[in-house]
Design a protein around this motif. Structure first.
Motif, PDB file in Angstrom:
ATOM      1  N   GLY A 131     -27.338  -6.985   5.024  1.00  0.00           N
ATOM      2  CA  GLY A 131     -26.714  -7.902   4.090  1.00  0.00           C
ATOM      3  C   GLY A 131     -27.469  -9.191   3.857  1.00  0.00           C
ATOM      4  O   GLY A 131     -27.110  -9.962   2.957  1.00  0.00           O
ATOM      5  N   ALA A 132     -28.509  -9.446   4.672  1.00  0.00           N
ATOM      6  CA  ALA A 132     -29.307 -10.652   4.473  1.00  0.00           C
ATOM      7  C   ALA A 132     -30.098 -10.529   3.178  1.00  0.00           C
ATOM      8  O   ALA A 132     -30.541  -9.434   2.792  1.00  0.00           O
ATOM      9  CB  ALA A 132     -30.247 -10.864   5.653  1.00  0.00           C
ATOM     10  N   MET A 133     -30.295 -11.647   2.500  1.00  0.00           N
ATOM     11  CA  MET A 133     -30.944 -11.626   1.192  1.00  0.00           C
ATOM     12  C   MET A 133     -32.216 -12.464   1.206  1.00  0.00           C
ATOM     13  O   MET A 133     -32.427 -13.311   2.077  1.00  0.00           O
ATOM     14  CB  MET A 133     -29.978 -12.144   0.115  1.00  0.00           C
ATOM     15  CG  MET A 133     -28.751 -11.275  -0.081  1.00  0.00           C
ATOM     16  SD  MET A 133     -27.709 -11.827  -1.452  1.00  0.00           S
ATOM     17  CE  MET A 133     -27.157 -13.426  -0.861  1.00  0.00           C
ATOM     18  N   THR A 190     -28.409 -20.779   2.967  1.00  0.00           N
ATOM     19  CA  THR A 190     -29.099 -20.035   4.009  1.00  0.00           C
ATOM     20  C   THR A 190     -28.321 -20.091   5.319  1.00  0.00           C
ATOM     21  O   THR A 190     -27.454 -20.952   5.527  1.00  0.00           O
ATOM     22  CB  THR A 190     -30.517 -20.583   4.234  1.00  0.00           C
ATOM     23  OG1 THR A 190     -30.430 -21.961   4.648  1.00  0.00           O
ATOM     24  CG2 THR A 190     -31.336 -20.496   2.950  1.00  0.00           C
ATOM     25  N   ARG A 191     -28.672 -19.165   6.219  1.00  0.00           N
ATOM     26  CA  ARG A 191     -28.119 -19.153   7.578  1.00  0.00           C
ATOM     27  C   ARG A 191     -29.159 -18.538   8.504  1.00  0.00           C
ATOM     28  O   ARG A 191     -30.075 -17.849   8.063  1.00  0.00           O
ATOM     29  CB  ARG A 191     -26.812 -18.356   7.625  1.00  0.00           C
ATOM     30  CG  ARG A 191     -26.946 -16.901   7.202  1.00  0.00           C
ATOM     31  CD  ARG A 191     -25.573 -16.237   7.186  1.00  0.00           C
ATOM     32  NE  ARG A 191     -25.633 -14.894   6.622  1.00  0.00           N
ATOM     33  CZ  ARG A 191     -25.881 -13.782   7.337  1.00  0.00           C
ATOM     34  NH1 ARG A 191     -26.091 -13.871   8.645  1.00  0.00           N
ATOM     35  NH2 ARG A 191     -25.901 -12.603   6.750  1.00  0.00           N
ATOM     36  N   MET A 192     -29.002 -18.814   9.784  1.00  0.00           N
ATOM     37  CA  MET A 192     -29.920 -18.282  10.790  1.00  0.00           C
ATOM     38  C   MET A 192     -29.335 -16.994  11.362  1.00  0.00           C
ATOM     39  O   MET A 192     -28.144 -16.931  11.704  1.00  0.00           O
ATOM     40  CB  MET A 192     -30.137 -19.293  11.909  1.00  0.00           C
ATOM     41  CG  MET A 192     -30.740 -20.617  11.447  1.00  0.00           C
ATOM     42  SD  MET A 192     -32.364 -20.442  10.678  1.00  0.00           S
ATOM     43  CE  MET A 192     -33.312 -19.851  12.089  1.00  0.00           C
ATOM     44  N   GLU A 226     -34.341 -15.901  12.390  1.00  0.00           N
ATOM     45  CA  GLU A 226     -34.908 -16.079  11.060  1.00  0.00           C
ATOM     46  C   GLU A 226     -33.885 -16.739  10.147  1.00  0.00           C
ATOM     47  O   GLU A 226     -32.671 -16.548  10.305  1.00  0.00           O
ATOM     48  CB  GLU A 226     -35.331 -14.738  10.446  1.00  0.00           C
ATOM     49  CG  GLU A 226     -36.547 -14.119  11.087  1.00  0.00           C
ATOM     50  CD  GLU A 226     -36.972 -12.865  10.354  1.00  0.00           C
ATOM     51  OE1 GLU A 226     -36.269 -12.480   9.379  1.00  0.00           O
ATOM     52  OE2 GLU A 226     -37.995 -12.266  10.739  1.00  0.00           O
ATOM     53  N   GLU A 227     -34.401 -17.490   9.190  1.00  0.00           N
ATOM     54  CA  GLU A 227     -33.544 -18.089   8.166  1.00  0.00           C
ATOM     55  C   GLU A 227     -33.521 -17.168   6.959  1.00  0.00           C
ATOM     56  O   GLU A 227     -34.562 -16.840   6.395  1.00  0.00           O
ATOM     57  CB  GLU A 227     -34.065 -19.478   7.775  1.00  0.00           C
ATOM     58  CG  GLU A 227     -33.148 -20.200   6.795  1.00  0.00           C
ATOM     59  CD  GLU A 227     -33.679 -21.569   6.416  1.00  0.00           C
ATOM     60  OE1 GLU A 227     -32.877 -22.441   6.055  1.00  0.00           O
ATOM     61  OE2 GLU A 227     -34.916 -21.750   6.468  1.00  0.00           O
TER      62      GLU A 227
END
Length: 502
Positions: free
Chosen positions: A87-89, A112-114, A160-161
């Motif tokens: 789901g990370a973009m 963003t999120r880590m 990771e961001e």
């Protein structure tokens, strides 16, 4: 005294009997006019049916035509929102984006999120194994060294961001929001929710509005926002096409140090700033960046345009020079030799019966691609056409002027010089000027088959099906040149023919 101008039936019949051609002639003219009109109408109906014009108009994709037209006067920025399995973009721009390598437009807003991701460490290298080959046995199980090497391969966790939310604003009434595998598209007050399910595909919630299309369930959905752009929504990627008016990077490309600077900043750097390149002045650097703009290739386009102008001029000039003496052989009233007249005229027919494009293909194979093939094609075609026009002009001269010169005992060459040339020379020059102006357009067409000039450059831009702004740029340059040449040609023709220009 008044005169009675009314005629009775007997008088009209008497006139019709004495002059039947007046009555019947008028009737025949009316019938002939009606037949001509009916023939034209039948021909138009037949052409409509034979070429299936109605079906073509019905099946035409006018939206694509509108998109192509919009591409002439605008450009697109195409970020892709890539969605990973977790789901990370990630927002990715094309390699040659008009925004440059570090694109951060205001209309793309991201959150963003880590996250922590497991990444496999590289396998143990061969250097960890003992170098003594005598310890190796085909019959023995895996050695302890091998087991220890495998034990060293452990998954590695790394923070990771990533992009958790991306919002694309096309304009105040249109935006696309992507978060948690859900796409929310808003356009003109309507909202569409789309779930991106890896198992079931692209699933819209509710009915699709008019501006959204999906060919089959589960496949991608295309969102058409008109002139402002469009988007493709798929499970693993949302492709954005945001359209902006104008030509991107027309002066400086993304590799130039002057890129993305205002006119005032560029002027300040050129006239008062420190040197950006120690080897040259900022003015020289700016001019070099304009000429060698990688996206617009100004120097190459201008050079090819100059080639087109030279091709048209040289081809027409040589054709006029060759056709001038030959036309005297083709004119029956100048050369009293029927065989020579016919041979010369058939030679003209042969040259002009083969289209200039066919000659260009022939000479491209003979000489290779380049301006020489284009000049030869123009030369051959125009020699035949100008020769025919010149000879017809000679056959229509007034013989009295020639006879007058001949009556004073002038030599045959003097008779042609003073009795013929003054009558036809303005016509010859006028026709040559017209062909020079016309061949400027023709040289563009034959250039597309490899005969040099800007035509080849234009064809290459059209074949990409994406550089339509470059096509528009070259078309405008061609139009400007044709307009200038047309005005100059008309002015010179008017002066040669003795007419006043307004």
């Amino acid at each position: 005294m008044t005169v009675n101008t009314m005629m009775n039936a007997a008088e009209m019949e008497s006139i019709a009997a004495r002059h039947p051609h007046l009555i019947h002639g008028s009737s025949r003219k009316r019938i002939r006019s009606a037949l001509i009109f009916a023939g034209i109408a039948l021909y138009m109906i037949y052409s409509w049916w034979f070429f299936s014009i109605g079906q073509v108009l019905t099946n035409a994709n006018w939206s694509i035509a509108g998109t192509y037209l919009a591409d002439w006067v605008s450009y697109e920025v195409r970020p892709d929102i890539k969605i990973a399995a977790d789901g990370a973009m990630q927002v990715v721009y094309p390699r040659f984006s008009p925004l440059g390598p570090d694109a951060k437009p205001e209309w793309v807003k991201i959150e963003t999120r880590m996250v922590e991701r497991a990444i496999d460490a590289p396998a143990a290298t061969q250097q960890a194994l003992p170098t003594n080959s005598s310890t190796f046995s085909f019959m023995a199980p895996k050695s302890a060294v091998g087991r220890s090497a495998e034990a060293e391969v452990k998954p590695e966790r790394r923070s990771e961001e990533v992009v958790s939310r991306a919002t694309i604003s096309f304009n105040s009434a249109t935006n696309v929001d992507v978060v948690d595998r859900t796409v929310t598209a808003t356009h003109n007050g309507e909202t569409l929710l789309i779930d991106l399910d890896p198992g079931r595909g692209v699933q819209p919630k509710g009915d699709l509005p008019d501006w959204a299309t999906q060919k089959r369930p589960g496949e991608k959905i295309t969102l058409a926002f008109g002139m402002t752009g469009w988007a493709d929504v798929d499970v693993e990627k949302v492709s954005i096409h945001n359209r902006f008016p104008g030509w991107a990077n027309f002066i400086f490309d993304t590799n130039s140090p002057f890129f993305n600077k205002s006119f005032g900043e560029v002027a300040g750097l050129i006239f008062a700033g420190e040197r950006l390149d120690p080897a040259r002045s900022n003015l020289s650097l700016a001019w070099n960046n304009i000429l060698y703009n990688a996206e617009w290739q100004h120097l190459d386009v201008w050079t090819k345009l100059l080639q087109t102008i030279v091709m048209a001029f040289v081809g027409t000039l040589f054709a006029s020079i060759v056709a001038f003496p030959l036309c005297f052989l083709a004119a029956r009233n100048i050369t009293r030799n029927g065989v020579l007249n016919q041979v010369t005229k058939r030679f003209f027919d042969f040259l002009r019966s083969v289209d200039m494009l066919i000659w260009a293909l022939f000479f491209t194979r003979a000489f290779g691609p380049g301006p020489l093939a284009g000049m030869s094609a123009i030369f051959f075609t125009d020699t035949g056409t100008l020769g025919k026009l010149y000879s017809e002009a000679l056959e229509n001269i007034d013989d009295k002027q020639r006879e007058g010169v001949k009556s004073v005992g002038a030599a045959p060459l003097a008779v042609q010089r003073f009795g013929v040339l003054p009558q036809v020379l303005p016509v010859f020059a006028s026709q040559a000027l017209y062909f020079w102006e016309s061949n400027t357009r023709s040289a563009t067409i034959i250039g597309a088959v490899g005969a040099g000039g800007i035509g080849l450059k234009l064809w290459e831009a059209m074949r990409t099906n994406s550089d339509w702004e470059n096509v528009c740029y070259m078309v405008i340059l061609i139009l400007v040149v044709v307009f200038i040449f047309d005005s100059v040609s008309n002015l010179l023709r008017s002066r040669l023919m003795g007419q006043k220009t307004h």
